[in-house]
Every structure is written in structure tokens, then in C-alpha cells.
Design an enzyme around this catalytic site. Structure first.
Site, PDB file in Angstrom:
ATOM      1  N   GLU A 191      -2.779   0.908  25.338  1.00  0.00           N
ATOM      2  CA  GLU A 191      -3.882   0.653  26.077  1.00  0.00           C
ATOM      3  C   GLU A 191      -5.033   0.723  25.466  1.00  0.00           C
ATOM      4  OE1 GLU A 191      -5.506   2.469  30.495  1.00  0.00           O
ATOM      5  OE2 GLU A 191      -4.238   3.735  29.030  1.00  0.00           O
ATOM      6  N   LYS A 242       7.802  -7.226   2.156  1.00  0.00           N
ATOM      7  CA  LYS A 242       8.939  -6.327   2.372  1.00  0.00           C
ATOM      8  C   LYS A 242      10.170  -6.975   2.895  1.00  0.00           C
ATOM      9  CE  LYS A 242       6.136  -2.415   2.311  1.00  0.00           C
ATOM     10  NZ  LYS A 242       4.770  -3.159   1.944  1.00  0.00           N
ATOM     11  N   GLY A 267      -6.815  -0.977   4.150  1.00  0.00           N
ATOM     12  CA  GLY A 267      -7.556  -0.572   5.281  1.00  0.00           C
ATOM     13  C   GLY A 267      -6.895  -0.591   6.703  1.00  0.00           C
ATOM     14  N   ARG A 304      10.194   7.537  -1.063  1.00  0.00           N
ATOM     15  CA  ARG A 304      10.596   7.689   0.294  1.00  0.00           C
ATOM     16  C   ARG A 304      11.800   7.047   0.736  1.00  0.00           C
ATOM     17  NH1 ARG A 304       5.176   6.466   2.732  1.00  0.00           N
ATOM     18  NH2 ARG A 304       5.449   4.806   1.387  1.00  0.00           N
TER      19      ARG A 304
END
Length: 654
Positions: free
Chosen positions: A324, A419, A460, A556
Site C-alpha cells: 500500500e 542471476k 540505487g 552468503r
């Protein structure tokens, strides 16, 4: 009293109040000039009562209207220029001719005729001095060295051309930043002064920094090539200064620039290649007068797509978004432009996995073109939430694709990622499966033109590494990277959105478009750039006294060192010189539907392991580099005896 404590309230006054103050000052100067003129002529101080008061009244009656008509009170004093003083001189000359003519012609008692000559000269000196003093006071130049003691920003402007001079003029009134000179490569300018500021040879920058304690360099090089700009930046990075870049020229022209408007130099400014220029005519033909739907319209890519789509003047733009808050922000930003151009803007709350809601939207508006940007894209988060990643990225794509075919959508563009190429993580594999959904539908002969656009990391965007690095710099470091050799492809958000729209306009059906993104960027080099562009130095073994450290924290789950854009090695050129087309294998629609049905069953039964196995079957290139680290899967009672998973940082580059 400090000068800035006087200037700030004056600057805050409305224009009318400022003009009234100036009129009051000039009225006082008229009387003072008469008094001094009488003293210089008579050799004694005379009371301004009786007949001498006529000289004062006449001065006020002539000077103030002439000054008003000739624009003396329209000047912005904190941006004092030679033009302002010239206006004052012309006004005082017009006044002097009128005043001296009347004094001479009427020969007032007790008022020598020479007062008609002396008083206008004194008045001009008073007006000029008052303007110069006010300009220095309001611009902060009276502060002198005290400005530095208060911690004010001291800056040099790189570029002494028209843009640099406009910037210097705009910043003259700033109480936050003091401009002390220009830097320029033009040897003919060295040693000269422009706008009262010295032009310095860039090779002498070090001495200038020491002399004025310069903290910032403002780039005013709007017309130089990207290559030359990068060379300048590389030179400046050797110095302990923060580099900022020029704001919009229209803001300069309207005097709207403040120190806070000068943005920090971003990594986007350092991209070694020029942005991909879209075919504006082709895009306009595709969008103009159509109904366009964007899923994920509040995200980084989705919102930029919407910005560029409205510039193509569609008849209607449907913003489909699950968040929202994100939908509210996107709609609020786009609404003014949409209203100005008669574009119907429809904000629609909903999830792409909600079949009823999606079908209702498609059946109601029957969009001509769909940009499917809704997806979970953050690698570690999807790795830790496997089923939700599959539900949103795969099932959501299926739901939207089926609704598009059923409602007769003409063009459908999937926003994909590098990816998806030989993926090592759940997120990448889900995006490759999403690509296969579109390829399978295309191969089945449906009328909808399906295409996919694959690109690297977007600077960004939410979860991007650059905002994280900047936050870490503000906190004093360290900057965290997962591996010293890790590389990524990068592009800007506007460039990515342009490519997506361009591909949709070019597509004939079934294509996987990829961008020629140049060379991949080492993340450690990116971290160094962010540190140095912020005016700090890197602390490492060779520089133990540097400001900020770069720390390697380890790979990771699902992360790989190098990303790719193509599965095969046979890209095909397109009509756009910087866009390539890949030829990728896929499964047929019937087999695809069976696998999708099976996936939804596994999601419903919360079978993480089986869902991951199915993902490996559908995407044979998927080579997971980690065990299952889904939080819910690991926390189930049947696994309590196993060691709890270590905390894994979910921030940083995807």
C-alpha cells in the site's frame, strides 16, 4: 552579534517586507545626503527644519518613485552583481538630473544651488554602499574566516565556464557553503578572477585545499564527455575532499539552488560506458493511446517504468502493487504529470498470486501491454524463505501470464535478471523458471507476444549495495563485502527501465533480450570508490592510518562470485546496437503446466525440500551452492536436534 544571526531573519522575510526596508533605508539616505551636502557647501551643520526641509522633501518625492520605476527594488541583494550596481547608477543619474534642475531653476532660499549637484553624488555613494554591504551580509561573505570556524562548508567549483559561474552566483547567498574559487584546465584563465573568485590550475589543488581548508569540490562540467569526466574525478579522488555534482541548469536559472541541493557524486556518474539510448519513436508508437499495466509498480524498476511510460502518453496506466505504501508513493509522484496530459492513472492494490484479483483487473481493463516487474529479488531473503520466493516469482508469473493470454494482451514483458543464468540460488532459479513460463506459452502459439529482459544489478534499487555502502560510510565504516574477488554487472535504474520498454517495443515473440553491459565491476573497487568520493581514505595494511576499513565477511547462501548474462554462447544482434538476443532452451507448455501444478501442491503442503528438488528438475542449470537454509524448515520440531543456523547478513549486493 554574529552576522549569520542577522542575515537569517532578513532572508526569511517576504519580498514585500524586504522592499519596504530598502525604501526606508533609501529615504534615510536621501535626508542624510542633503544634510552632508549642506555641510560641505556651508562649512557648518545645518538643522533640517524650515527651508532646508524642502530639499529633503523634494529628494524623497523624486528619488523613491524613480528608483521604483527603474527597478532598483527588484534586485536580489544576496546575489549582488555589477548589473545591480549599474541599475543603481542609472537611477541615481536620472534622479540627479531632475533634482539639480529643480534646485537650480527655483533658487530656494537657504538652499545653495550646488546642493543640487553634491546631494545626488552623495546619495549614489550611499545607495551603492548600502547594496554592497547588504549583499555581503546576506551572502555570508562578511563572515570571512569565521565561517570556517563555525564549520561551514568551503568549496571550489571545477569548471569556470557558464555553468560554473551560474553555480557560483546561485551559491553566493548560501549560509551553508562558501565558494572560494574555480578550478579549470584552461591555462588562459589561470590567475584571473571571475565573479570576484580566483581561477586555479588543478595541479595546484593541494595548495588550495591547505590554504582555504576546502572540504568539497563541486563539478560543473555538463558538456564534457563521460571519459573526460571520469578522468577529472579520478584526479580529484586523490585529495581528502567530498565531490558533489551540478544540479539541474533550470534550477540554477531560477535561483533555486541551495547547498543541500548539490547531490553527492554517485557511482552512476562513474559508469565507464554511456547509457543505452532508446528508440523514442518506436516506444511512442507502442505506448501512445494504449492501456498499459505494470505489476510491482511501486518497486525500484516498476516505479521507473511507470515514470517513463507516462512520458509515452498512454491513455491509461494501471499500477498493480501489493504494498500500500509503495503504491501510494508511486501514484502521488505520477499524478501531476498524468493530469497534465489527460492520462488515466489507476492505482490497484493486489498480489500477483491472487488469481481472483488478477483476473478481475485484466478482465476489467484488458490492457494492451503488460510489464511484469513484481518479484522477490533479494538473494539471501529468498534463500531463507524458499516457498514464498517460489510462490511470488513462479506462481505469480503463471497467474499473470494466464490472465494476459485469456484477456488478449498484445505484448507481455518479463523483467528478469542475470542471476537466472546458471543460477546458484533460489531467487535466480525462480526467475529462470519464470522465463520458461513465457517461453512455453509463446511456443504453444498464443497470440500474446511474450518477451523477457535480462540485466544485472541496478544501482540505487532497494537492496542495492551502493546505498548500503553510503550508510556504512556515514556510520564510520567498515564497508562489508562478501569476497575480495566478487564481481557484478551494474546499470542505472532509468537505463534498465528504458531497456525493458525498448525490448517490449522490439519484441516479435519468445525473445530473451540482454544488454551489452560492458565489463563487470569488482565490488571491492566499488567500495573504494564510495569511500574516496565521500572525501575519506581507505584503511588497509598499506594505509593503516586511513579513515574507513573494507571488511570481508564471507559468502552468503546462494551467492556466487561471477554473474553471467547468457546461458549459451551465441547471442544474436538486434536492431538496437547495444541490445542482444539470447537463444535459451525451455520445456513445452504441457510439461510446464504439470510442473507448475506440482509446485503449487508442494507449496500448499509446505514441502521445502521437494519444492527445491522440483526447481532443480525444471531448471537443470540450477546448481545450489548451499544446503536448505529456509528459516521455517530449519525451525520445525523434527529438526530441533540439529544445530541452529548461524545469522547471515541479508544486506548488500544481490
Amino acid at each position: 552579534m554574529k552576522t549569520h544571526s542577522i542575515a537569517s531573519p532578513l532572508l526569511a522575510l517576504p519580498p514585500t517586507s524586504k522592499r519596504l526596508i530598502l525604501i526606508g533605508v533609501d529615504a534615510a539616505l536621501c535626508a542624510l545626503a542633503v544634510w552632508l551636502a549642506l555641510y560641505l557647501r556651508l562649512g557648518e551643520w545645518v538643522s533640517l527644519t524650515g527651508r532646508p526641509s524642502i530639499a529633503v522633501g523634494l529628494s524623497l518625492a523624486l528619488a523613491l518613485p524613480i528608483f521604483w520605476i527603474l527597478g532598483v527594488y527588484r534586485a536580489v541583494l544576496r546575489h549582488l552583481s555589477s548589473q545591480t550596481l549599474m541599475t543603481c547608477a542609472v537611477a541615481c543619474m536620472a534622479y540627479g538630473l531632475s533634482y539639480s534642475a529643480i534646485i537650480t531653476a527655483y533658487a530656494f532660499d537657504d538652499i545653495p544651488r550646488t546642493v543640487g549637484i553634491i546631494q545626488p553624488l552623495l546619495l549614489f555613494l550611499g545607495v551603492a554602499f548600502s547594496r554592497a554591504f547588504a549583499g555581503m551580509l546576506l551572502s555570508g561573505r562578511l563572515a570571512g574566516p569565521l565561517g570556517r570556524q563555525r564549520g561551514a562548508t568551503i568549496a571550489l567549483i571545477y569548471g569556470a565556464g557558464s555553468s560554473g559561474q551560474q553555480l557560483a552566483g546561485a551559491m553566493a547567498g548560501s549560509l551553508e557553503m562558501r565558494i572560494v574559487g574555480f578550478l579549470d584546465d584552461d591555462q588562459s584563465l589561470h590567475g584571473r578572477r571571475l565573479r570576484g573568485l580566483p581561477v586555479i590550475d588543478p595541479v595546484k589543488l593541494g595548495k588550495a585545499i591547505d590554504r582555504w581548508q576546502v572540504t568539497d569540490i563541486l563539478l560543473a562540467l555538463p558538456s564534457v564527455s563521460r571519459t573526460r569526466r571520469n578522468e577529472v574525478i579520478a584526479e580529484l579522488r586523490r585529495y581528502p575532499v567530498s565531490i558533489r555534482t551540478l544540479p539541474g541548469l533550470m534550477d540554477l536559472a531560477h535561483g533555486k539552488v541551495h547547498a543541500s541541493d548539490l547531490r553527492e557524486l554517485t557511482i552512476e556518474d562513474l559508469l565507464a560506458r554511456d547509457a543505452v539510448d532508446p528508440d523514442e519513436n518506436l516506444i511512442a508508437e507502442t505506448l501512445r493511446g494504449r492501456t498499459i499495466l505494470v505489476t510491482g509498480a511501486g518497486g525500484s524498476i516498476g516505479s521507473e517504468l511507470c515514470r517513463q511510460i507516462v512520458r509515452g502518453l498512454p491513455a491509461r496506466l494501471l499500477l498493480f502493487e501489493a504494498s500500500e505504501f509503495a503504491l501510494y508513493n508511486a501514484h502521488r509522484e505520477l499524478e501531476p504529470h498524468a493530469l497534465d496530459h489527460g492520462i488515466e492513472l489507476v492505482p490497484l492494490l493486489g498480489s500477483v498470486v491472487d488469481r481472483v484479483r488478477v483476473a478481475s483487473v485484466f478482465d476489467t481493463w484488458k490492457p494492451y501491454m503488460v510489464f511484469h516487474a513484481a518479484a522477490y529479488k533479494h538473494v539471501p531473503l529468498v534463500e531463507h524463505n524458499v516457498l514464498e520466493g517460489l510462490r511470488n516469482n513462479v506462481v505469480g508469473t503463471r497467474v499473470v501470464t494466464e490472465a494476459a493470454v485469456r484477456s488478449g494482451v498484445r505484448h507481455f514483458v518479463l523483467v528478469s535478471t542475470d542471476k537466472a543464468v546458471r543460477p546458484t540460488n533460489i531467487m535466480g532459479a525462480t526467475k529462470r523458471w519464470a522465463e520458461q513460463i513465457l517461453q512455453g506459452f509463446h511456443a504453444s502459439g498464443v497470440e500474446t507476444c511474450f518477451s523477457m529482459v535480462r540485466f544485472g544489478n541496478v544501482l540505487g534499487s532497494s537492496g542495492s549495495v551502493v546505498p548500503l555502502f553510503r550508510e556504512q560510510v556515514r556510520n564510520g565504516g567498515p564497508l562489508t563485502i562478501t569476497h575480495r574477488d566478487i564481481t557484478r554487472f551494474f546499470m542505472t535504474i532509468p537505463e534498465a527501465a528504458q531497456l525493458v520498454i525498448q525490448a517490449g517495443a522490439m519484441a516479435q515473440g519468445g525473445e530473451v533480450f540482454v544488454l551489452d553491459m560492458g565489463e563487470p565491476v569488482r565490488i571491492i573497487d566499488l567500495a573504494r570508490n564510495v569511500i574516496e568520493l565521500s572525501g575519506f581514505s581507505v584503511r588497509d595494511v598499506d594505509h593503516p592510518h586511513g579513515d574507513i576499513e573494507i571488511k570481508v565477511v564471507g559468502m552468503r547462501p546462494g551467492e556466487k562470485l561471477y554473474e553471467e548474462l547468457l546461458i549459451g554462447n551465441d547471442p544474436v544482434a538486434t536492431a538496437h546496437p547495444r541490445i542482444l538476443m539470447a537463444s535459451e532452451p525451455f520445456v513445452g507448455r504441457e510439461e510446464l503446466q504439470l510442473d507448475l501444478d506440482r509446485l503449487e501442491e508442494l507449496i500448499a503442503s509446505e514441502d521445502v525440500a521437494a519444492a527445491k528438488d522440483l526447481l532443480g528438475k525444471v531448471v537443470p542449470e540450477f546448481a545450489s551452492v548451499s544446503e536448505i537454509v529456509d528459516w521455517t524448515y530449519l525451525a520445525r520440531p523434527s529438526r530441533k536436534s540439529e544445530a541452529a543456523p548461524q545469522h547471515v547478513d541479508v544486506t548488500g549486493a544481490n
